[in-house]
Scaffold this motif. Structure first.
Motif, PDB file in Angstrom:
ATOM      1  N   HIS A 235      52.998  87.445   2.622  1.00 47.57           N
ATOM      2  CA  HIS A 235      53.081  88.100   4.016  1.00 47.57           C
ATOM      3  C   HIS A 235      54.444  88.934   3.852  1.00 47.57           C
ATOM      4  O   HIS A 235      54.495  90.075   4.211  1.00 47.57           O
TER       5      HIS A 235
ATOM      6  N   TYR B 232      54.446  91.619   1.600  1.00 48.92           N
ATOM      7  CA  TYR B 232      53.582  92.905   2.126  1.00 48.92           C
ATOM      8  C   TYR B 232      54.484  93.750   3.179  1.00 48.92           C
ATOM      9  O   TYR B 232      54.799  94.889   2.824  1.00 48.92           O
ATOM     10  N   MET B 233      55.193  92.797   4.025  1.00 50.11           N
ATOM     11  CA  MET B 233      55.947  93.466   4.890  1.00 50.11           C
ATOM     12  C   MET B 233      57.417  94.331   4.271  1.00 50.11           C
ATOM     13  O   MET B 233      57.553  95.555   4.762  1.00 50.11           O
TER      14      MET B 233
ATOM     15  N   ALA C 237      48.486  93.152   7.312  1.00 47.67           N
ATOM     16  CA  ALA C 237      49.728  92.051   6.555  1.00 47.67           C
ATOM     17  C   ALA C 237      48.835  90.861   6.665  1.00 47.67           C
ATOM     18  O   ALA C 237      48.207  90.216   7.380  1.00 47.67           O
TER      19      ALA C 237
END
Lengths: 136, 382
Positions: A33, A36-37, A109
């Motif tokens: 996560h 991804y951010m 996400a």
């Protein structure tokens, strides 16, 4: 160009599709996560559209003025019902459509099970500070 | 003392020479930026006698350095010429082509603005980033993407002057943020463009900018809030800019073709001409709005025209004109509020001003509209 604020909520937004709380994810899912951010922000720097991104603690306090010579009044921690902002991203883009498309990508996400969270993001245009010169 | 403006004025010409010598645009632009940075470091101590020659030599050297490291990276053993080739001297055409390239139709407006400010205006990426309130890395990428986009365009291809004018107009309207005066920069570049093209519409734009810039000292209060034209302290208008704007406009109007910017400049000149707001020649202004409408058919012009009609023929006529304009248009509600107040319908005016404030596109306007609503509500409460 217009700047837009994407707001992420701990509380207060409609429920996400994949709403398993983060503390119940696997460590790998948390890492994915975060990656991804971070990749998303890096990509927006590359397209010349990134302005800022910050995360907020879930702790906080209300504060207000209480009159001359008195210390400010505080009220906290927040009640369970309070709308709670988790963080934000600011982008600078050519069109509203572009802002919506990017918010959609951010909402994808990955969360629990590596599947998109489908989180609801709040998209808010800035009231740009300077007024155009040729309008009075 | 470093003459920053001189450096910036030389920028497009030096890029133009490098491109003419066969360097691709993106590389030439980078080389000249590096030369500018070196100038910023060394010129304060000793400014060269021939600033342009100095910049050209240093930029050429920067280009060769870049090419050498490129070559050694590819581990090729190529000989690189050390001295500049005796290329043709630069001409005003080089600078003009650079204006065209940076406003190339394949670029989005924001990219064209950023590229123009850097390659033609000679501003640093940091200054442009500060002016547009984005991080320097973001602006650097916006500029390098723009350079890649126009990389395939031929430097010699004829450009579209209209897109250049739109870019300069956008820069002008951005006004003053950070420590770069974009309005002044837009005027400088438009002045340069006017001297190169002798184009009527370009001088129309220059006149419009000068006339609006003249009012800037009176346009905002010290807290940044907006002062409407009718309430401005006209003694604070810059009379020398007005005189220059009117002279440029008159020279342009003397020729045959009439453009959109001329008509707008003519309206600005009529405002500038009135010593007091009550002495404004609204009948002539309506005439210019009619002209503008004929040229553009823009709904924004229709909206502004109904305000002018409200002043020339009274608020009832103004409201009738406004009734034919798309109510979804930005500032429609604000215009309606203004005309309702003039017509004496204070209740409607207060409500409309409050509505207009809620949908205002920026803080200064929202503040202004909220104050208008508050002022009328106070009158209504007695």
């Amino acid at each position: 160009m217009t700047k837009y604020l994407f707001l992420k909520h701990y509380r207060g937004a409609p429920e996400a599709v994949n709403a398993v709380p983060m503390d119940q994810w696997t460590p790998k899912e948390v890492d994915d996560h975060m990656q991804y951010m971070s990749d998303f922000a890096t990509r927006l720097v590359g397209t010349g559209e990134f302005v800022d991104s910050q995360a907020l603690s879930s702790e906080g306090t209300f504060v207000r003025y209480d009159g001359e010579g008195r210390p400010p009044v505080t009220d906290g921690p927040f009640a369970e019902t309070k709308d709670l902002i988790a963080g934000w991203m600011v982008i600078d883009v050519d069109t509203y459509e572009r802002a919506i498309a990017l918010a959609g990508e951010l909402s994808a996400a990955p969360g629990a099970g590596g599947k998109p969270i489908h989180e609801w993001l709040e998209v808010r245009p800035f009231l740009s500070a300077p007024a155009p010169t040729v309008t009075e | 003392m470093l003459d920053e403006l001189l450096l910036r004025e030389l920028t497009p010409a030096v890029i133009g020479v490098l491109v003419r010598r066969g360097v691709d645009f993106a590389t030439a632009e980078d080389a000249v930026q590096e030369a500018l940075m070196q100038a910023a470091l060394t010129w304060p101590d000793r400014q060269p006698a021939d600033p342009k020659g100095w910049l050209l030599t240093v930029a050429w050297r920067k280009f060769l350095d870049a090419r050498r490291s490129e070559v050694s990276r590819r581990e090729r053993e190529l000989r690189v010429e050390v001295e500049p080739q005796p290329g043709p001297a630069e001409t005003a055409d080089d600078t003009l082509r650079l204006f065209f390239l940076c406003a190339h139709p394949s670029l989005t407006p924001a990219s064209a603005v950023a590229l123009t400010l850097r390659a033609v205006g000679g501003l640093t990426t940091r200054q442009i980033a500060q002016a547009y309130l984005v991080p320097e890395a973001t602006m650097a990428q916006r500029i390098s993407r723009a350079k890649r986009t126009v990389g395939g365009a031929r430097f010699s291809e004829p450009g579209d002057l209209a897109t250049v004018l739109r870019v300069l107009y956008l820069v002008f309207n951005e006004g003053y943020t950070g420590n770069v005066d974009l309005a002044a920069e837009a005027i400088r570049l438009t002045r340069q463009l006017t001297s190169m093209t002798h184009d009527e519409e370009t001088s129309g734009l220059l006149a419009l900018m000068l006339l609006h810039h003249a009012r800037r000292p009176a346009r905002t209060r010290s807290d940044g809030s907006l002062v409407p034209l009718t309430e401005q302290n006209r003694s604070r208008w810059d009379t020398s800019l007005i005189a220059e704007g009117v002279a440029v406009l008159q020279a342009a109007l003397g020729r045959d073709r009439l453009g959109e910017f001329h008509a707008q400049a003519a309206i600005a000149a009529l405002h500038a001409d009135a010593p007091r707001a009550e002495e404004t020649d609204w009948v002539q202004i309506v005439g210019w709005y009619d002209e503008l409408l004929r040229l553009t058919e823009s709904p924004v012009v229709q909206l502004n025209r109904s305000i002018a009609i409200g002043e020339a023929d009274g608020p009832v006529a103004g409201l009738a004109a406004l009734a034919t304009v798309d109510p979804g248009l930005p500032r429609h509600t604000a215009a309606s509020a203004y005309l309702h107040e003039k017509a004496g319908d204070l209740r409607a005016a207060a409500r409309l001003y409050a509505d207009a404030a809620r949908s205002a596109p920026n803080l200064a306007e929202r503040h202004h509209l909220t104050r208008q609503a508050a002022r009328i509500s106070q009158v209504l409460r007695g």
